[in-house]
Design a protein around this motif. Structure first.
Motif, PDB file in Angstrom:
ATOM      1  N   ARG A   1     -49.269 -44.232  36.252  1.00  0.00           N
ATOM      2  CA  ARG A   1     -48.206 -44.441  37.064  1.00  0.00           C
ATOM      3  C   ARG A   1     -46.802 -44.416  36.190  1.00  0.00           C
ATOM      4  O   ARG A   1     -45.684 -43.765  36.394  1.00  0.00           O
ATOM      5  N   VAL A   2     -46.904 -45.000  35.079  1.00  0.00           N
ATOM      6  CA  VAL A   2     -45.694 -44.957  34.247  1.00  0.00           C
ATOM      7  C   VAL A   2     -45.548 -43.738  33.443  1.00  0.00           C
ATOM      8  O   VAL A   2     -44.432 -43.342  33.284  1.00  0.00           O
ATOM      9  N   GLY A   3     -46.606 -42.815  33.355  1.00  0.00           N
ATOM     10  CA  GLY A   3     -46.436 -41.626  32.913  1.00  0.00           C
ATOM     11  C   GLY A   3     -45.729 -40.520  33.796  1.00  0.00           C
ATOM     12  O   GLY A   3     -45.076 -39.606  33.285  1.00  0.00           O
ATOM     13  N   VAL A   4     -45.560 -40.959  35.100  1.00  0.00           N
ATOM     14  CA  VAL A   4     -44.717 -39.991  36.018  1.00  0.00           C
ATOM     15  C   VAL A   4     -43.136 -39.959  35.467  1.00  0.00           C
ATOM     16  O   VAL A   4     -42.450 -38.938  35.741  1.00  0.00           O
ATOM     17  N   TYR A   5     -42.802 -41.147  34.783  1.00  0.00           N
ATOM     18  CA  TYR A   5     -41.472 -41.228  34.246  1.00  0.00           C
ATOM     19  C   TYR A   5     -41.215 -40.735  33.026  1.00  0.00           C
ATOM     20  O   TYR A   5     -39.949 -41.181  32.322  1.00  0.00           O
ATOM     21  N   ALA A   6     -42.097 -40.149  32.125  1.00  0.00           N
ATOM     22  CA  ALA A   6     -41.960 -40.041  30.830  1.00  0.00           C
ATOM     23  C   ALA A   6     -41.481 -38.559  30.689  1.00  0.00           C
ATOM     24  O   ALA A   6     -41.364 -37.710  31.618  1.00  0.00           O
ATOM     25  N   GLU A   7     -40.790 -38.329  29.488  1.00  0.00           N
ATOM     26  CA  GLU A   7     -40.051 -36.969  29.289  1.00  0.00           C
ATOM     27  C   GLU A   7     -41.404 -36.018  29.208  1.00  0.00           C
ATOM     28  O   GLU A   7     -42.351 -35.966  29.470  1.00  0.00           O
TER      29      GLU A   7
ATOM     30  N   SER B   1     -46.794 -45.473  20.225  1.00  0.00           N
ATOM     31  CA  SER B   1     -46.368 -44.533  21.373  1.00  0.00           C
ATOM     32  C   SER B   1     -47.569 -43.247  21.318  1.00  0.00           C
ATOM     33  O   SER B   1     -48.095 -42.841  20.165  1.00  0.00           O
ATOM     34  N   PHE B   2     -48.126 -42.996  22.288  1.00  0.00           N
ATOM     35  CA  PHE B   2     -49.135 -41.973  22.696  1.00  0.00           C
ATOM     36  C   PHE B   2     -48.701 -40.867  23.595  1.00  0.00           C
ATOM     37  O   PHE B   2     -47.969 -41.119  24.540  1.00  0.00           O
ATOM     38  N   GLN B   3     -49.303 -39.748  23.606  1.00  0.00           N
ATOM     39  CA  GLN B   3     -49.119 -38.711  24.518  1.00  0.00           C
ATOM     40  C   GLN B   3     -49.914 -39.209  25.833  1.00  0.00           C
ATOM     41  O   GLN B   3     -51.265 -39.336  25.562  1.00  0.00           O
ATOM     42  N   ALA B   4     -49.503 -39.144  26.999  1.00  0.00           N
ATOM     43  CA  ALA B   4     -50.122 -39.934  28.091  1.00  0.00           C
ATOM     44  C   ALA B   4     -51.609 -39.280  28.249  1.00  0.00           C
ATOM     45  O   ALA B   4     -52.419 -39.856  28.609  1.00  0.00           O
ATOM     46  N   ARG B   5     -51.282 -37.813  28.109  1.00  0.00           N
ATOM     47  CA  ARG B   5     -52.688 -37.199  28.760  1.00  0.00           C
ATOM     48  C   ARG B   5     -53.939 -37.490  27.749  1.00  0.00           C
ATOM     49  O   ARG B   5     -55.155 -37.658  27.927  1.00  0.00           O
TER      50      ARG B   5
ATOM     51  N   ARG C   1     -42.621 -34.412  27.004  1.00  0.00           N
ATOM     52  CA  ARG C   1     -43.748 -34.724  26.190  1.00  0.00           C
ATOM     53  C   ARG C   1     -45.019 -35.684  26.760  1.00  0.00           C
ATOM     54  O   ARG C   1     -45.901 -35.985  26.098  1.00  0.00           O
ATOM     55  N   ARG C   2     -44.422 -36.301  27.795  1.00  0.00           N
ATOM     56  CA  ARG C   2     -45.161 -37.449  28.289  1.00  0.00           C
ATOM     57  C   ARG C   2     -45.583 -38.424  27.361  1.00  0.00           C
ATOM     58  O   ARG C   2     -46.579 -39.179  27.129  1.00  0.00           O
ATOM     59  N   VAL C   3     -44.731 -38.876  26.603  1.00  0.00           N
ATOM     60  CA  VAL C   3     -44.834 -39.987  25.423  1.00  0.00           C
ATOM     61  C   VAL C   3     -44.606 -41.598  26.015  1.00  0.00           C
ATOM     62  O   VAL C   3     -43.565 -41.713  26.820  1.00  0.00           O
ATOM     63  N   LEU C   4     -45.834 -42.099  26.052  1.00  0.00           N
ATOM     64  CA  LEU C   4     -45.714 -43.532  26.467  1.00  0.00           C
ATOM     65  C   LEU C   4     -45.573 -44.537  25.169  1.00  0.00           C
ATOM     66  O   LEU C   4     -46.303 -44.342  24.331  1.00  0.00           O
TER      67      LEU C   4
ATOM     68  N   ASP D   1     -33.809 -37.507  34.234  1.00  0.00           N
ATOM     69  CA  ASP D   1     -33.566 -36.823  35.377  1.00  0.00           C
ATOM     70  C   ASP D   1     -34.386 -37.719  36.428  1.00  0.00           C
ATOM     71  O   ASP D   1     -34.116 -37.777  37.554  1.00  0.00           O
ATOM     72  N   THR D   2     -35.227 -38.667  36.242  1.00  0.00           N
ATOM     73  CA  THR D   2     -36.253 -39.264  37.271  1.00  0.00           C
ATOM     74  C   THR D   2     -36.169 -40.634  36.884  1.00  0.00           C
ATOM     75  O   THR D   2     -36.396 -41.328  38.079  1.00  0.00           O
TER      76      THR D   2
END
Length: 354
Positions: free
Chosen positions: A255-261, A303-307, A263-266, A283-284
């Motif tokens: 859910r939170v990863g949808v709003y990542a840049e 911080s980690f890459q979401a995938r 690189r999908r870093v959380l 933008d989102t």
């Protein structure tokens, strides 16, 4: 050669061999008193699958693998008869006939079986391999990172793979003590394990490794295994541990990863009794979600890459997962709170926050 075989069993054997071998490889079909054997090889790989059959005339032929697999896959019949007709192998049905050209007899030879080292439960092996092989690199220019290292020392088998950003290590029991240390191409090993059933034999000879199970054998050349080691990752500086359900954390990451840049870093902000996930994208918008957790140690915010984090958490689906967090850019270590038969350790490298 003249033999009658169950169409679905023959299709399964031919399809399995075709998926493992190069696209243009030939398959050797050998009919004898014990039934029908499907085999093929190239300089690095050799496969063999057995199929029950009624042999009318012994014989051996080599035919193209792709059209044979495709034809058998589309048949809607219980039995198929394979008969050599001059320079063709005919597939005869009550209302149809298909004929494939015979290839040179030197192709598709039977594999030599390396000596048996030990055995492992097939289901546990396949389960561990699905997780570990997923961390191997898909980048062919880096072949040493495309394999899974198999190490047997005593009564435990260890599987290790890494793409340099993460590493997965699984340990499971062997049925008998053995000695083994090889690096096997991950894609091949995964496909072979998918076919294996029951007890799986581990085979080794100089430069080659093999898997066997009732009705099947896969042998392959091996890579250099020496560099890929869990010992190369520092893990003695853990200062914070977090324990919570893996499924809950994975759902929050999605859910939170949808709003990542891009690189999908959380970022995981660890508090006294909770973990807060946060991300933002120009933008989102931005997102955050807080989960209850058992925390031991100081506050931290890796911080980690979401995938990559999702891949790691999926390996612990349905379990309580423990994240052992080290300071700085040292790896985060994930383990199950209560390991089962397959003991998994997952190392995940943090990212620099944006």
């Amino acid at each position: 050669m003249d033999v009658t075989a169950p169409a679905h069993r023959l299709s399964a054997a031919v399809s399995a061999a075709s998926r493992l071998l190069p696209a243009r490889a030939g398959l050797r079909l050998r009919a004898g008193a014990g039934g029908l054997t499907v085999a093929g090889s190239d300089p690095d790989l050799a496969v063999r699958f057995d199929c029950p059959a009624t042999t009318h005339t012994d014989g051996s032929v080599v035919v193209p693998s792709a059209p044979l697999a495709e034809t058998l896959r589309m048949l809607d019949t219980d039995l198929v008869r394979l008969v050599v007709e001059g320079s063709r192998l005919a597939l005869r049905l009550d209302n149809a006939r298909f004929a494939l050209p015979l290839l040179a007899t030197e192709g598709g030879s039977f594999p030599a079986e390396p000596p048996l080292v030990s055995e492992v439960d097939g289901a546990a092996f396949a389960s561990a391999l699905r997780i570990v092989a997923g961390t191997a690199s898909k980048d062919d220019p880096l072949p040493l990172f495309t394999g899974v290292r198999l190490q047997a020392d005593g009564d435990r088998l260890t599987l290790t793979a890494s793409d340099r950003y993460r590493m997965a290590v699984a340990r499971l029991p062997l049925r008998a003590p053995g000695a083994l240390d090889v690096l096997v191409p991950a894609a091949l090993l995964t496909e072979a394990a998918r076919q294996a059933t029951g007890v799986v034999g581990l085979h080794l000879s100089p430069g080659r490794f093999g898997l066997s199970w009732p009705g099947g054998l896969v042998g392959t050349a091996v890579l250099d295994a020496g560099f890929l080691s869990e010992d190369s990752i520092p893990s003695g500086a853990v200062d914070t541990t977090v324990s919570l359900p893996a499924d809950a954390l994975a759902a929050a990451v999605r859910r939170v990863g949808v709003y990542a840049e891009d690189r999908r870093v959380l970022t995981l902000e660890v508090g006294d009794t909770q973990v807060r996930l946060a991300s933002a994208r120009q933008d989102t918008g931005e997102a955050e979600e807080t989960l209850k957790a058992a925390v031991l140690g100081g506050r931290t915010s890796p911080s980690f890459q979401a995938r990559y984090l999702l891949d790691a958490l999926q390996a612990f689906a349905g379990e309580e997962v423990v994240l052992s967090i080290q300071p700085g850019m040292r790896a985060c270590i994930l383990r199950a709170a209560e390991p089962g038969e397959v003991a998994l350790t997952y190392y995940l490298m943090p990212m620099l926050p944006r």
